[in-house]
Scaffold this motif. Structure first.
Motif, PDB file in Angstrom:
ATOM      1  N   LYS A  14       0.854  -1.189   0.000  1.00  0.00           N
ATOM      2  CA  LYS A  14       0.000   0.000   0.000  1.00  0.00           C
ATOM      3  C   LYS A  14       0.891   1.241   0.000  1.00  0.00           C
ATOM      4  CE  LYS A  14      -3.693   0.225   2.412  1.00  0.00           C
ATOM      5  NZ  LYS A  14      -4.646   0.272   3.550  1.00  0.00           N
ATOM      6  N   VAL A  15       0.869   1.970  -1.102  1.00  0.00           N
ATOM      7  CA  VAL A  15       1.708   3.154  -1.286  1.00  0.00           C
ATOM      8  C   VAL A  15       0.815   4.375  -1.459  1.00  0.00           C
ATOM      9  CG1 VAL A  15       3.443   4.272  -2.734  1.00  0.00           C
ATOM     10  CG2 VAL A  15       3.522   1.793  -2.378  1.00  0.00           C
ATOM     11  N   ALA A  16       0.984   5.361  -0.600  1.00  0.00           N
ATOM     12  CA  ALA A  16       0.249   6.618  -0.718  1.00  0.00           C
ATOM     13  C   ALA A  16       1.182   7.698  -1.248  1.00  0.00           C
ATOM     14  CB  ALA A  16      -0.316   7.048   0.633  1.00  0.00           C
ATOM     15  N   VAL A  17       0.764   8.393  -2.292  1.00  0.00           N
ATOM     16  CA  VAL A  17       1.534   9.511  -2.839  1.00  0.00           C
ATOM     17  C   VAL A  17       0.859  10.801  -2.412  1.00  0.00           C
ATOM     18  CG1 VAL A  17       2.460  10.607  -4.900  1.00  0.00           C
ATOM     19  CG2 VAL A  17       2.229   8.110  -4.816  1.00  0.00           C
ATOM     20  N   VAL A  18       1.542  11.583  -1.591  1.00  0.00           N
ATOM     21  CA  VAL A  18       0.993  12.829  -1.061  1.00  0.00           C
ATOM     22  C   VAL A  18       1.462  13.999  -1.923  1.00  0.00           C
ATOM     23  CG1 VAL A  18       0.891  14.379   0.928  1.00  0.00           C
ATOM     24  CG2 VAL A  18       0.891  11.896   1.272  1.00  0.00           C
ATOM     25  N   ILE A  19       0.498  14.773  -2.416  1.00  0.00           N
ATOM     26  CA  ILE A  19       0.797  15.867  -3.333  1.00  0.00           C
ATOM     27  C   ILE A  19       0.160  17.149  -2.809  1.00  0.00           C
ATOM     28  CG2 ILE A  19       0.639  16.669  -5.713  1.00  0.00           C
ATOM     29  CD1 ILE A  19      -0.028  13.762  -6.499  1.00  0.00           C
ATOM     30  N   PRO A  20       0.951  18.120  -2.338  1.00  0.00           N
ATOM     31  CA  PRO A  20       0.387  19.422  -1.978  1.00  0.00           C
ATOM     32  C   PRO A  20       0.173  20.256  -3.238  1.00  0.00           C
ATOM     33  CG  PRO A  20       2.737  19.411  -1.565  1.00  0.00           C
ATOM     34  CD  PRO A  20       2.387  18.041  -2.091  1.00  0.00           C
ATOM     35  N   THR A  21      -0.934  20.966  -3.308  1.00  0.00           N
ATOM     36  CA  THR A  21      -1.217  21.759  -4.511  1.00  0.00           C
ATOM     37  C   THR A  21      -1.618  23.184  -4.158  1.00  0.00           C
ATOM     38  OG1 THR A  21      -3.534  21.012  -4.565  1.00  0.00           O
ATOM     39  CG2 THR A  21      -1.941  19.760  -5.883  1.00  0.00           C
ATOM     40  N   TYR A  22      -1.182  24.084  -5.007  1.00  0.00           N
ATOM     41  CA  TYR A  22      -1.637  25.477  -4.988  1.00  0.00           C
ATOM     42  C   TYR A  22      -1.478  26.008  -6.405  1.00  0.00           C
ATOM     43  CZ  TYR A  22      -2.545  30.234  -3.504  1.00  0.00           C
ATOM     44  OH  TYR A  22      -3.098  31.492  -3.359  1.00  0.00           O
ATOM     45  N   ASN A  23      -2.599  26.207  -7.075  1.00  0.00           N
ATOM     46  CA  ASN A  23      -2.624  26.656  -8.477  1.00  0.00           C
ATOM     47  C   ASN A  23      -1.890  25.671  -9.400  1.00  0.00           C
ATOM     48  OD1 ASN A  23      -4.106  28.866  -7.739  1.00  0.00           O
ATOM     49  ND2 ASN A  23      -2.418  30.324  -7.858  1.00  0.00           N
ATOM     50  N   GLU A  24      -2.322  24.420  -9.364  1.00  0.00           N
ATOM     51  CA  GLU A  24      -1.725  23.366 -10.200  1.00  0.00           C
ATOM     52  C   GLU A  24      -2.790  22.697 -11.073  1.00  0.00           C
ATOM     53  OE1 GLU A  24       1.394  23.287 -10.118  1.00  0.00           O
ATOM     54  OE2 GLU A  24       2.064  23.883  -8.122  1.00  0.00           O
ATOM     55  N   ALA A  25      -3.818  23.452 -11.477  1.00  0.00           N
ATOM     56  CA  ALA A  25      -4.921  22.868 -12.255  1.00  0.00           C
ATOM     57  C   ALA A  25      -4.454  22.316 -13.591  1.00  0.00           C
ATOM     58  CB  ALA A  25      -6.022  23.913 -12.471  1.00  0.00           C
ATOM     59  N   ASP A  26      -3.402  22.887 -14.173  1.00  0.00           N
ATOM     60  CA  ASP A  26      -2.937  22.437 -15.486  1.00  0.00           C
ATOM     61  C   ASP A  26      -2.115  21.149 -15.398  1.00  0.00           C
ATOM     62  OD1 ASP A  26      -4.124  24.593 -16.755  1.00  0.00           O
ATOM     63  OD2 ASP A  26      -2.341  25.853 -16.598  1.00  0.00           O
ATOM     64  N   THR A  27      -1.342  21.003 -14.338  1.00  0.00           N
ATOM     65  CA  THR A  27      -0.424  19.860 -14.253  1.00  0.00           C
ATOM     66  C   THR A  27      -0.991  18.671 -13.491  1.00  0.00           C
ATOM     67  OG1 THR A  27       0.610  20.861 -12.299  1.00  0.00           O
ATOM     68  CG2 THR A  27       1.632  21.311 -14.453  1.00  0.00           C
ATOM     69  N   PHE A 106      -1.279   2.884   5.328  1.00  0.00           N
ATOM     70  CA  PHE A 106      -0.387   2.673   4.196  1.00  0.00           C
ATOM     71  C   PHE A 106       0.989   2.236   4.680  1.00  0.00           C
ATOM     72  CE2 PHE A 106      -3.703   5.082   2.152  1.00  0.00           C
ATOM     73  CZ  PHE A 106      -3.756   4.530   0.881  1.00  0.00           C
ATOM     74  N   ASP A 107       1.658   1.420   3.860  1.00  0.00           N
ATOM     75  CA  ASP A 107       2.986   0.917   4.203  1.00  0.00           C
ATOM     76  C   ASP A 107       4.086   1.919   3.876  1.00  0.00           C
ATOM     77  OD1 ASP A 107       1.876  -1.707   4.788  1.00  0.00           O
ATOM     78  OD2 ASP A 107       1.716  -1.969   2.613  1.00  0.00           O
ATOM     79  N   VAL A 108       3.920   2.623   2.762  1.00  0.00           N
ATOM     80  CA  VAL A 108       4.910   3.577   2.260  1.00  0.00           C
ATOM     81  C   VAL A 108       4.200   4.874   1.939  1.00  0.00           C
ATOM     82  CG1 VAL A 108       6.559   4.081   0.404  1.00  0.00           C
ATOM     83  CG2 VAL A 108       6.347   1.746   1.286  1.00  0.00           C
ATOM     84  N   VAL A 109       4.830   5.985   2.279  1.00  0.00           N
ATOM     85  CA  VAL A 109       4.285   7.304   1.959  1.00  0.00           C
ATOM     86  C   VAL A 109       5.295   8.048   1.100  1.00  0.00           C
ATOM     87  CG1 VAL A 109       3.359   9.473   2.846  1.00  0.00           C
ATOM     88  CG2 VAL A 109       3.007   7.348   4.142  1.00  0.00           C
ATOM     89  N   VAL A 110       4.889   8.386  -0.110  1.00  0.00           N
ATOM     90  CA  VAL A 110       5.734   9.132  -1.048  1.00  0.00           C
ATOM     91  C   VAL A 110       5.292  10.586  -1.041  1.00  0.00           C
ATOM     92  CG1 VAL A 110       6.416   9.403  -3.468  1.00  0.00           C
ATOM     93  CG2 VAL A 110       6.078   7.113  -2.509  1.00  0.00           C
ATOM     94  N   GLN A 111       6.244  11.490  -1.035  1.00  0.00           N
ATOM     95  CA  GLN A 111       5.935  12.913  -1.170  1.00  0.00           C
ATOM     96  C   GLN A 111       6.572  13.431  -2.445  1.00  0.00           C
ATOM     97  OE1 GLN A 111       8.634  14.120   2.485  1.00  0.00           O
ATOM     98  NE2 GLN A 111       8.627  15.785   0.990  1.00  0.00           N
ATOM     99  N   MET A 112       5.823  14.264  -3.169  1.00  0.00           N
ATOM    100  CA  MET A 112       6.349  14.801  -4.422  1.00  0.00           C
ATOM    101  C   MET A 112       5.626  16.088  -4.775  1.00  0.00           C
ATOM    102  SD  MET A 112       4.675  12.218  -7.283  1.00  0.00           S
ATOM    103  CE  MET A 112       5.840  12.777  -8.529  1.00  0.00           C
ATOM    104  N   ASP A 113       6.269  16.898  -5.633  1.00  0.00           N
ATOM    105  CA  ASP A 113       5.666  18.127  -6.107  1.00  0.00           C
ATOM    106  C   ASP A 113       4.610  17.832  -7.162  1.00  0.00           C
ATOM    107  OD1 ASP A 113       7.355  19.522  -4.452  1.00  0.00           O
ATOM    108  OD2 ASP A 113       8.734  20.158  -6.032  1.00  0.00           O
ATOM    109  N   SER A 114       3.713  18.772  -7.361  1.00  0.00           N
ATOM    110  CA  SER A 114       2.612  18.592  -8.307  1.00  0.00           C
ATOM    111  C   SER A 114       2.860  19.272  -9.645  1.00  0.00           C
ATOM    112  CB  SER A 114       1.322  19.144  -7.696  1.00  0.00           C
ATOM    113  OG  SER A 114       1.506  20.470  -7.246  1.00  0.00           O
TER     114      SER A 114
END
Length: 258
Positions: A14-27, A106-114
């Motif tokens: 179980k892998v959760a990808v956490v994505i913070p967003t602010y004005n990322e409607a296009d990507t 979740f077993d793994v938590v991934v963080q990445m830009d949006s």
């Protein structure tokens, strides 16, 4: 880049990808599509939107409705959207998303830009490295052998990034080449040990504080090379206040632990 195929027992985690967003409607739609195309059937996406004026929150809701389908509202949604009241810093957004991931087991938590600067296709390899080693965190690194930066980056941005990493390591002795990078795969139990509720950073210094907590607890950080692409839309959110916090935080962390 092509995603690696993991052994079945790792690929099914179980892998959760956490994505913070602010004005990322296009990507965001592009990123979500690439994430769900990965050979990770247990992957879920958690978006933490800070009330984006461009409607990113609405776009995220539409994507979640399409991904969750008939299971919308169930305990195992493939995509979860957190609507936060306003812009409170990327660190706070990450903490909110990570806490949801921990609460849901979740077993793994991934963080990445949006903004598509981080290649989602690198995630299976990062998860595999996490399981194959005793690392507490695997960092997608711009500054190890094989890592690279977009050709769109000018000399000033490259200098600023290199200086920030030198500055942080000189003060905190992390021995992490990309100490300021935000593309990471964490073991869930390590995040629990770090105690997310006690973190003090609001902005990008969150990355440094997390690395420092991790290594102070005795966990290993492993870096794997990635190509860091220039953002395809929008603009940088790193204003003066964020830079000032990033300058102060290493000294604050060292003082609290001396």
């Amino acid at each position: 880049m092509q995603a690696v195929e993991l052994p079945e027992e790792w690929a099914g985690s179980k892998v959760a990808v956490v994505i913070p967003t602010y004005n990322e409607a296009d990507t965001l739609p592009v990123l979500v599509k690439r994430l769900f195309a990965l050979p990770l059937p247990g992957l879920a996406v958690i978006v933490a939107d800070d009330n984006s004026p461009d409607g990113t929150g609405r776009v995220a809701d539409e994507l979640a409705a399409a991904e969750n389908g008939a299971e919308d509202g169930a305990a195992e949604e493939r995509m979860i959207v957190l609507h936060r009241p306003g812009k409170a810093g990327i660190g706070r957004a990450y903490i909110a998303g990570m806490q949801v991931a921990l609460d849901r087991g979740f077993d793994v938590v991934v963080q990445m830009d949006s903004d598509l600067s981080h290649p989602p296709e690198a995630i299976p390899g990062m998860v595999g490295t996490l399981f194959a080693t005793e690392a507490g965190v695997v960092i997608g690194s711009r500054y190890v052998n094989g890592g690279s930066l977009s050709e769109e980056w000018g000399r000033y941005r490259k200098f600023l990034s290199a200086w920030a990493n030198f500055y942080v390591n000189a003060i905190l002795h992390l021995r992490i080449n990309d100490a300021t990078g935000g593309f990471k795969a964490w073991r869930a139990d390590v995040l629990r040990e770090i105690d997310l509720s006690s973190l003090r950073s609001d902005g990008y210094s969150f990355q440094v504080e997390m690395n420092y907590r991790c290594t102070r607890l005795g966990h290993v950080a492993i870096e794997v090379p990635i190509h860091f692409e220039d953002r395809l839309a929008g603009s940088s959110k790193m204003g003066f206040a964020v830079k000032y916090e990033s300058m102060k935080m290493p000294f604050a962390l060292r003082r609290r632990n001396t």
